[in-house]
Design an enzyme around this catalytic site. Structure first.
Site, PDB file in Angstrom:
ATOM      1  N   PRO A  89       0.818  -1.222   0.000  1.00 33.67           N
ATOM      2  CA  PRO A  89       0.000   0.000   0.000  1.00 33.67           C
ATOM      3  C   PRO A  89       0.853   1.273   0.000  1.00 33.67           C
ATOM      4  O   PRO A  89       0.362   2.350  -0.316  1.00 33.67           O
ATOM      5  CB  PRO A  89      -0.804  -0.122   1.290  1.00 33.67           C
ATOM      6  CG  PRO A  89      -0.766  -1.550   1.660  1.00 33.67           C
ATOM      7  CD  PRO A  89       0.575  -2.051   1.181  1.00 33.67           C
ATOM      8  N   GLU A 116       2.030  -8.459   8.339  1.00 30.09           N
ATOM      9  CA  GLU A 116       2.118  -6.992   8.449  1.00 30.09           C
ATOM     10  C   GLU A 116       2.980  -6.413   7.339  1.00 30.09           C
ATOM     11  O   GLU A 116       3.058  -5.199   7.159  1.00 30.09           O
ATOM     12  CB  GLU A 116       2.679  -6.591   9.822  1.00 30.09           C
ATOM     13  CG  GLU A 116       1.839  -7.072  11.004  1.00 30.09           C
ATOM     14  CD  GLU A 116       0.350  -6.748  10.794  1.00 30.09           C
ATOM     15  OE1 GLU A 116      -0.454  -7.705  10.819  1.00 30.09           O
ATOM     16  OE2 GLU A 116       0.038  -5.564  10.553  1.00 30.09           O
ATOM     17  N   ARG A 153      -1.024  -7.529 -21.193  1.00 35.71           N
ATOM     18  CA  ARG A 153      -1.867  -7.067 -22.299  1.00 35.71           C
ATOM     19  C   ARG A 153      -1.112  -6.167 -23.267  1.00 35.71           C
ATOM     20  O   ARG A 153      -1.508  -6.007 -24.422  1.00 35.71           O
ATOM     21  CB  ARG A 153      -3.075  -6.298 -21.762  1.00 35.71           C
ATOM     22  CG  ARG A 153      -4.054  -7.110 -20.914  1.00 35.71           C
ATOM     23  CD  ARG A 153      -5.105  -6.204 -20.305  1.00 35.71           C
ATOM     24  NE  ARG A 153      -5.798  -5.421 -21.342  1.00 35.71           N
ATOM     25  CZ  ARG A 153      -6.692  -5.917 -22.183  1.00 35.71           C
ATOM     26  NH1 ARG A 153      -6.981  -7.205 -22.101  1.00 35.71           N
ATOM     27  NH2 ARG A 153      -7.288  -5.182 -23.098  1.00 35.71           N
ATOM     28  N   ASP A 168      -8.310   0.596 -25.513  1.00 32.36           N
ATOM     29  CA  ASP A 168      -8.717   0.312 -24.133  1.00 32.36           C
ATOM     30  C   ASP A 168      -8.975   1.582 -23.344  1.00 32.36           C
ATOM     31  O   ASP A 168      -8.379   2.617 -23.597  1.00 32.36           O
ATOM     32  CB  ASP A 168      -7.564  -0.422 -23.415  1.00 32.36           C
ATOM     33  CG  ASP A 168      -7.845  -1.916 -23.325  1.00 32.36           C
ATOM     34  OD1 ASP A 168      -6.951  -2.652 -22.916  1.00 32.36           O
ATOM     35  OD2 ASP A 168      -8.960  -2.303 -23.698  1.00 32.36           O
TER      36      ASP A 168
HETATM   37  C1  4FV Z   1      -1.353  -4.013  -1.291  1.00 37.58           C
HETATM   38  C2  4FV Z   1      -2.078  -3.001  -1.941  1.00 37.58           C
HETATM   39  C3  4FV Z   1      -1.659  -4.576   0.022  1.00 37.58           C
HETATM   40  C4  4FV Z   1      -0.422  -5.180   2.972  1.00 37.58           C
HETATM   41  C5  4FV Z   1       0.043  -6.088   4.048  1.00 37.58           C
HETATM   42  C6  4FV Z   1      -0.144  -7.307   2.009  1.00 37.58           C
HETATM   43  C7  4FV Z   1      -0.931  -6.042   1.869  1.00 37.58           C
HETATM   44  C8  4FV Z   1       0.141  -7.449   3.455  1.00 37.58           C
HETATM   45  N1  4FV Z   1      -0.336  -4.361  -2.074  1.00 37.58           N
HETATM   46  N2  4FV Z   1      -1.460  -2.782  -3.149  1.00 37.58           N
HETATM   47  N3  4FV Z   1      -3.159  -2.339  -1.527  1.00 37.58           N
HETATM   48  N4  4FV Z   1      -0.747  -5.440   0.545  1.00 37.58           N
HETATM   49  O1  4FV Z   1      -2.693  -4.272   0.623  1.00 37.58           O
HETATM   50  O2  4FV Z   1      -0.429  -3.608  -3.188  1.00 37.58           O
HETATM   51  O3  4FV Z   1       1.439  -7.896   3.626  1.00 37.58           O
END
Ligand code: 4FV
Length: 250
Positions: A89, A116, A153, A168
């Site tokens: 994230p 985590e 793609r 697209d």
């Molecule tokens: C995520 C997202 C995501 C966070 C903790 C995996 C998680 C766990 N990855 N975009 N949104 N990853 O939520 O890419 O390890």
């Protein structure tokens, strides 16, 4: 193009990557998707990949050593050095321009977080973090599959009709126009009137159809995602259509 995915759920990634156009592209040797089980890079008999966080707190953290060993092994596989991505994230928001940039790399390694997240020192081996959205998933596998699908793609030959890739959504920074197929008319309990396909699409007048699709894409973008119009590169006809769409309704 080659993708290497490091995950504690290899079957999940293998299964999903094997379906649809990505699966066909792998069969057709247009793409290589190698999936690596992180536990294969542990040295203890319990194949432990996670541990408690220093400083306390809830949850577990992915250990650095198995990830380092995985990268050491994978980087020996191909020519040159891969681009190492961590899905998280905290990463670069994934957009079509980012997908286009990644699709120009010959070799991507995707590290999938769990728990985590990964030990911070793993980031010393990561070229870029990528996020698929501002929400928290239970793992990085789905984001890795999203990246593989979106990038695949753009690999020549993967999508049968290149035209459709060019047209697209977002390919031109706009939302897509409405699509219809047979039957031209369908009755539904939701409305007394049968639902019909717009006449212009049945007209065979391709210039008119192209204009209708442009106007519909613009109208939908103006209504749902006006933010996209700020940096969309519109051609003269689209700019004129957009001005007309913005005119107050009589
Ligand atoms: C995520 C997202 C995501 C966070 C903790 C995996 C998680 C766990 N990855 N975009 N949104 N990853 O939520 O890419 O390890």
């Amino acid at each position: 193009m080659r993708f290497d995915v490091v995950t504690i759920f290899p079957a999940m990634v293998q299964q999903a990557a094997g379906a649809g156009i990505v699966g066909r592209a792998i069969e057709g040797r247009l793409l290589t998707v190698a999936v690596h089980d992180l536990r294969d890079f542990t040295t203890d008999r319990h194949r432990v990949v996670d541990d408690v966080p220093y400083g306390g707190g809830p949850g577990m953290v992915l250990k650095p050593e198995p990830l380092f060993r995985a990268l050491d092994t994978i980087e020996q596989i191909g020519e040159g050095r891969p681009t190492v991505l961590l899905t998280s994230p905290q990463g670069t928001p994934l957009t079509q321009p980012v997908v286009e940039r990644l699709s120009r790399q010959p070799w991507l390694v995707l590290l999938c977080g769990r728990y985590e997240g990964v030990d911070e020192r793993v980031r010393t081996r990561v070229d870029e973090e990528v996020s698929i959205g501002d929400y928290v998933l239970s793992g990085g596998e789905l984001p890795a599959l999203v990246i593989i699908d979106a990038v695949a793609r753009l690999v020549p030959g993967v999508v049968g009709d290149e035209q459709s890739v060019a047209e697209d959504s977002f390919g031109r920074g706009l939302l897509d126009f409405p699509h219809y197929t047979r039957p031209a008319e369908i009755a539904t309990s939701a409305s007394r009137e049968p639902l019909r396909v717009p006449d212009v699409l049945l007209s065979g007048n391709h210039a008119e159809i192209r204009r209708w699709r442009k106007r519909e894409a613009l109208a939908r973008t103006l209504e749902r995602r006006p933010d996209l119009l700020e940096h969309g590169e519109l051609d003269a006809e689209e700019q004129k259509l957009l001005r007309e769409l913005k005119l107050p309704k009589p």
